[in-house]
Design a protein around this motif. Structure first.
Motif, PDB file in Angstrom:
ATOM      1  N   ARG A   2       0.816  -1.210   0.000  1.00  0.00           N
ATOM      2  CA  ARG A   2       0.000   0.000   0.000  1.00  0.00           C
ATOM      3  C   ARG A   2       0.854   1.266   0.000  1.00  0.00           C
ATOM      4  O   ARG A   2       0.370   2.360  -0.249  1.00  0.00           O
ATOM      5  CB  ARG A   2      -0.908  -0.015   1.247  1.00  0.00           C
ATOM      6  CG  ARG A   2      -1.895   1.128   1.322  1.00  0.00           C
ATOM      7  CD  ARG A   2      -2.716   1.038   2.600  1.00  0.00           C
ATOM      8  NE  ARG A   2      -3.586   2.198   2.729  1.00  0.00           N
ATOM      9  CZ  ARG A   2      -3.199   3.372   3.208  1.00  0.00           C
ATOM     10  NH1 ARG A   2      -1.953   3.549   3.592  1.00  0.00           N
ATOM     11  NH2 ARG A   2      -4.040   4.375   3.308  1.00  0.00           N
ATOM     12  N   ILE A   3       2.150   1.146   0.293  1.00  0.00           N
ATOM     13  CA  ILE A   3       3.015   2.315   0.413  1.00  0.00           C
ATOM     14  C   ILE A   3       3.608   2.661  -0.949  1.00  0.00           C
ATOM     15  O   ILE A   3       4.191   1.813  -1.627  1.00  0.00           O
ATOM     16  CB  ILE A   3       4.128   2.054   1.434  1.00  0.00           C
ATOM     17  CG1 ILE A   3       3.506   1.849   2.818  1.00  0.00           C
ATOM     18  CG2 ILE A   3       5.125   3.196   1.473  1.00  0.00           C
ATOM     19  CD1 ILE A   3       4.492   1.465   3.887  1.00  0.00           C
ATOM     20  N   SER A   7       8.212   7.462  -0.712  1.00  0.00           N
ATOM     21  CA  SER A   7       7.388   8.085   0.330  1.00  0.00           C
ATOM     22  C   SER A   7       8.308   8.616   1.424  1.00  0.00           C
ATOM     23  O   SER A   7       8.979   7.840   2.103  1.00  0.00           O
ATOM     24  CB  SER A   7       6.401   7.076   0.919  1.00  0.00           C
ATOM     25  OG  SER A   7       5.473   6.654  -0.051  1.00  0.00           O
ATOM     26  N   ASN A  31       2.638   9.266   2.435  1.00  0.00           N
ATOM     27  CA  ASN A  31       2.443   8.107   1.570  1.00  0.00           C
ATOM     28  C   ASN A  31       2.060   8.584   0.166  1.00  0.00           C
ATOM     29  O   ASN A  31       0.979   9.127  -0.045  1.00  0.00           O
ATOM     30  CB  ASN A  31       1.354   7.214   2.158  1.00  0.00           C
ATOM     31  CG  ASN A  31       1.245   5.886   1.437  1.00  0.00           C
ATOM     32  OD1 ASN A  31       1.870   5.668   0.407  1.00  0.00           O
ATOM     33  ND2 ASN A  31       0.446   4.989   1.988  1.00  0.00           N
ATOM     34  N   THR A  32       2.946   8.363  -0.786  1.00  0.00           N
ATOM     35  CA  THR A  32       2.677   8.824  -2.153  1.00  0.00           C
ATOM     36  C   THR A  32       1.616   7.982  -2.860  1.00  0.00           C
ATOM     37  O   THR A  32       1.162   8.356  -3.944  1.00  0.00           O
ATOM     38  CB  THR A  32       3.973   8.798  -2.976  1.00  0.00           C
ATOM     39  OG1 THR A  32       4.495   7.464  -3.006  1.00  0.00           O
ATOM     40  CG2 THR A  32       5.019   9.725  -2.372  1.00  0.00           C
ATOM     41  N   ARG A  38      -0.288  12.980   6.366  1.00  0.00           N
ATOM     42  CA  ARG A  38       0.710  11.959   6.689  1.00  0.00           C
ATOM     43  C   ARG A  38       0.085  10.813   7.477  1.00  0.00           C
ATOM     44  O   ARG A  38      -0.923  10.981   8.138  1.00  0.00           O
ATOM     45  CB  ARG A  38       1.849  12.593   7.479  1.00  0.00           C
ATOM     46  CG  ARG A  38       1.432  13.217   8.800  1.00  0.00           C
ATOM     47  CD  ARG A  38       2.645  13.808   9.506  1.00  0.00           C
ATOM     48  NE  ARG A  38       2.279  14.429  10.770  1.00  0.00           N
ATOM     49  CZ  ARG A  38       2.120  15.724  10.953  1.00  0.00           C
ATOM     50  NH1 ARG A  38       2.282  16.557   9.928  1.00  0.00           N
ATOM     51  NH2 ARG A  38       1.796  16.209  12.128  1.00  0.00           N
ATOM     52  N   GLU A  39       0.730   9.658   7.416  1.00  0.00           N
ATOM     53  CA  GLU A  39       0.222   8.465   8.063  1.00  0.00           C
ATOM     54  C   GLU A  39       1.275   7.896   9.012  1.00  0.00           C
ATOM     55  O   GLU A  39       2.477   8.102   8.845  1.00  0.00           O
ATOM     56  CB  GLU A  39      -0.157   7.410   7.008  1.00  0.00           C
ATOM     57  CG  GLU A  39      -1.308   7.850   6.117  1.00  0.00           C
ATOM     58  CD  GLU A  39      -1.714   6.785   5.118  1.00  0.00           C
ATOM     59  OE1 GLU A  39      -0.985   5.765   4.998  1.00  0.00           O
ATOM     60  OE2 GLU A  39      -2.747   6.941   4.455  1.00  0.00           O
ATOM     61  N   ILE A  41       3.479   4.850  10.845  1.00  0.00           N
ATOM     62  CA  ILE A  41       4.116   3.638  10.353  1.00  0.00           C
ATOM     63  C   ILE A  41       4.937   3.003  11.464  1.00  0.00           C
ATOM     64  O   ILE A  41       5.527   3.693  12.296  1.00  0.00           O
ATOM     65  CB  ILE A  41       4.996   3.929   9.116  1.00  0.00           C
ATOM     66  CG1 ILE A  41       5.446   2.613   8.447  1.00  0.00           C
ATOM     67  CG2 ILE A  41       6.182   4.820   9.468  1.00  0.00           C
ATOM     68  CD1 ILE A  41       6.066   2.817   7.074  1.00  0.00           C
ATOM     69  N   THR A  61       0.868  -0.019   9.197  1.00  0.00           N
ATOM     70  CA  THR A  61       0.507   1.338   8.849  1.00  0.00           C
ATOM     71  C   THR A  61      -1.008   1.338   8.636  1.00  0.00           C
ATOM     72  O   THR A  61      -1.669   0.331   8.893  1.00  0.00           O
ATOM     73  CB  THR A  61       1.277   1.844   7.616  1.00  0.00           C
ATOM     74  OG1 THR A  61       1.007   3.239   7.425  1.00  0.00           O
ATOM     75  CG2 THR A  61       0.894   1.074   6.365  1.00  0.00           C
TER      76      THR A  61
END
Length: 216
Positions: A2-3, A7, A31-32, A38-39, A41, A61
């Motif tokens: 998913r990342i 990123s 996360n692009t 922002r997320e 992790i 994440t």
């Protein structure tokens, strides 16, 4: 998967490293692969003796599924101090939210405690929001753990556990420390040594600032 590629990191908030050059990091990144803010992790790096990265594994994440909870997904990884612990084997315990419910998660495959779940105190559940606010974790090389949380109901909400059992609860009296009952928790860390000794910061309920760093 998913990342997105490239990123970038925004914050490194907690870093733990052991003698085997395993480093576990909690932080935040942009996360692009998705739009938005922002997320969080949780990631593990294996380093060589010079600090070069040999491998990396994203442990959790946003939207990481949790099979032990029927596929519910991670929404947040707690960024507060003392909410990640790792031992010499690279095993870890972290605090994260699954949906709107926070939990202590061991190695991404075991729930040690979860809000609204049963606590070691009969008739008391872990309070919604109570783990997130008061979370502190210690974890030794034998897999023993000690952590704090808050219970539902009125009064004596603060609880320190050891290996899933009550260790100290708000309202208890520790005679060598104070004749007053133990009060609420603190921002101090919790540690558990390989001897099984538990170290924690205690304050009494007198309101006079009477406090101590306790061993057991």
């Amino acid at each position: 998967p998913r990342i997105g590629a490239s990123s970038p990191w925004v914050f490194f908030n907690i870093v733990k490293m052991n003698a085997s050059n395993t480093m576990t990091v909690v932080g935040q990144f942009n996360n692009t692969a998705v739009t938005g803010n922002r997320e969080d992790i949780l990631i593990r790096y294996q380093l060589d003796s010079a600090g070069n990265i040999l491998s990396q594994t994203v442990l959790a994440t946003k939207d990481t599924p949790m099979p032990m909870l029927g596929g519910a997904k991670v929404t947040l990884v707690n960024q507060a101090p003392h909410t990640l612990a790792m031992n010499k084997h690279g095993e870890f315990v972290a605090v994260m939210s699954i949906g709107s419910t926070a939990a202590y998660v061991k190695n991404m495959n075991t729930i040690l405690a979860i809000e609204t779940g049963e606590s070691p105190v009969p008739g008391r559940l872990w309070r919604l929001g109570g783990i997130t606010i008061t979370a502190k974790i210690g974890f030794n090389d034998f897999g023993e753990h000690a952590f704090t949380g808050s219970l539902d109901g009125d009064g004596n909400n603060y609880l320190l556990t050891k290996n899933g059992q009550k260790f100290v609860q708000q309202g208890d009296i520790l005679p060598l420390f104070s004749t007053n009952p133990i009060g609420q928790g603190s921002q101090g860390p919790v540690y558990i040594g390989n001897t099984g000794d538990v170290f924690f910061w205690a304050q009494d309920s007198s309101g006079t600032g009477n406090a101590a760093f306790m061993r057991n």
